[in-house]
Design a protein around this motif. Structure first.
Motif, mmCIF file in Angstrom:
data_model
loop_
_atom_site.group_PDB
_atom_site.id
_atom_site.type_symbol
_atom_site.label_atom_id
_atom_site.label_comp_id
_atom_site.label_asym_id
_atom_site.label_seq_id
_atom_site.Cartn_x
_atom_site.Cartn_y
_atom_site.Cartn_z
ATOM 1 N N GLN A 93 0.852 -1.207 0.157
ATOM 2 C CA GLN A 93 0.021 0.100 0.075
ATOM 3 C C GLN A 93 0.961 1.307 -0.205
ATOM 4 N N GLU A 94 0.743 2.165 -0.846
ATOM 5 C CA GLU A 94 1.477 3.486 -1.185
ATOM 6 C C GLU A 94 0.834 4.313 -0.166
ATOM 7 N N ALA A 95 1.730 5.323 0.226
ATOM 8 C CA ALA A 95 1.459 6.529 1.291
ATOM 9 C C ALA A 95 0.834 7.370 0.207
ATOM 10 N N ALA A 124 -7.674 6.215 0.598
ATOM 11 C CA ALA A 124 -8.631 5.622 -0.542
ATOM 12 C C ALA A 124 -10.046 5.307 0.009
ATOM 13 N N ARG A 125 -9.778 4.838 1.294
ATOM 14 C CA ARG A 125 -11.012 4.054 1.830
ATOM 15 C C ARG A 125 -12.159 5.260 2.281
ATOM 16 N N LEU A 158 -13.555 10.293 7.831
ATOM 17 C CA LEU A 158 -14.714 9.822 8.318
ATOM 18 C C LEU A 158 -15.261 8.870 7.226
ATOM 19 N N LEU A 159 -15.917 7.657 7.716
ATOM 20 C CA LEU A 159 -16.468 6.793 6.825
ATOM 21 C C LEU A 159 -18.055 7.422 6.593
ATOM 22 N N VAL A 160 -18.767 6.902 5.432
ATOM 23 C CA VAL A 160 -20.046 7.473 5.311
ATOM 24 C C VAL A 160 -21.043 7.447 6.425
ATOM 25 N N ASP A 161 -20.826 6.363 7.477
ATOM 26 C CA ASP A 161 -21.544 6.309 8.680
ATOM 27 C C ASP A 161 -21.226 7.014 9.485
ATOM 28 N N LYS A 192 -6.504 11.185 7.701
ATOM 29 C CA LYS A 192 -6.884 11.518 5.994
ATOM 30 C C LYS A 192 -5.761 11.195 5.008
ATOM 31 N N THR A 193 -4.919 10.455 5.818
ATOM 32 C CA THR A 193 -3.500 9.814 4.727
ATOM 33 C C THR A 193 -3.450 8.538 5.260
ATOM 34 N N GLN A 194 -3.130 7.867 4.492
ATOM 35 C CA GLN A 194 -2.925 6.372 4.436
ATOM 36 C C GLN A 194 -1.275 6.156 4.681
ATOM 37 N N MET A 195 -0.944 5.170 5.242
ATOM 38 C CA MET A 195 0.412 4.812 5.675
ATOM 39 C C MET A 195 0.934 3.797 4.683
#
Length: 176
Positions: A102-104, A108-109, A115-118, A129-132
């Motif tokens: 998985q790239e930084a 994407a989720r 926050l997720l949709v729920d 807000k950023t993925q590792m």
């Protein structure tokens, strides 16, 4: 040789079925225009001798195919999976490498919202807000890059059915 009632009833049903089929064929043949009579062909519309009950509607006698026992189908060994019943499929998640990477960057989720949709905090970026960036053994294929799936041709049974080449799948062999 004594026949059982079941054998006699089966014979009666087969005879009735054959007679119905012959009746439908004669009716269809009667509806066909008689334009080929000048070539010497015999038409069902001509007033001549009636065919005997023993006559066959096919030009040559047809008999039950001995190769497929009249079913029109043969069971054959599967040549796709080479008798294993499974096929090695390349893993889509890791593209066959065995390692999930998985790239930084923007998460994407949660689409970089945190926050997720729920309304729950995103478990992937934990609200940042950023993925590792990380690399781990692929959980889909257990790091092998491939996994075994049932054969699409035989479904894992090692055999599949094909049309009989002797009778062309009709169940009746007709001598040419």
């Amino acid at each position: 040789m004594a026949k059982t009632n079941a054998q006699i009833e089966k014979r009666k049903r087969e005879t009735e079925k054959r007679k119905k089929t012959e009746k439908v064929i004669r009716k269809l043949a009667a509806d066909i225009p008689d334009d080929h009579a000048d070539k010497g062909a015999i038409s069902p519309n001509t007033k001549g001798e009636k065919p005997s009950a023993q006559s066959n509607l096919l030009p040559n006698p047809a008999v039950k195919c001995l190769r497929c026992d009249g079913t029109g189908r043969l069971t054959s060994d599967c040549n796709v999976c080479s008798g294993r019943g499974t096929m090695a499929i390349r893993c889509r998640k890791c593209a066959g490498t065995g390692t999930y990477t998985q790239e930084a960057g923007p998460c994407a989720r949660c689409k970089a919202t945190g926050l997720l949709v729920d309304g729950m905090v995103c478990p992937r970026c934990k609200g940042h807000k950023t993925q590792m960036a990380f690399s781990t053994t692929c959980s889909q294929c257990s790091g092998l890059g491939t996994f075994n799936a049932p054969c699409k041709n035989c479904g894992g049974s090692l055999h599949y059915e094909i049309n009989c080449s002797n009778c062309s799948g009709t169940g009746y062999f007709q001598q040419k």
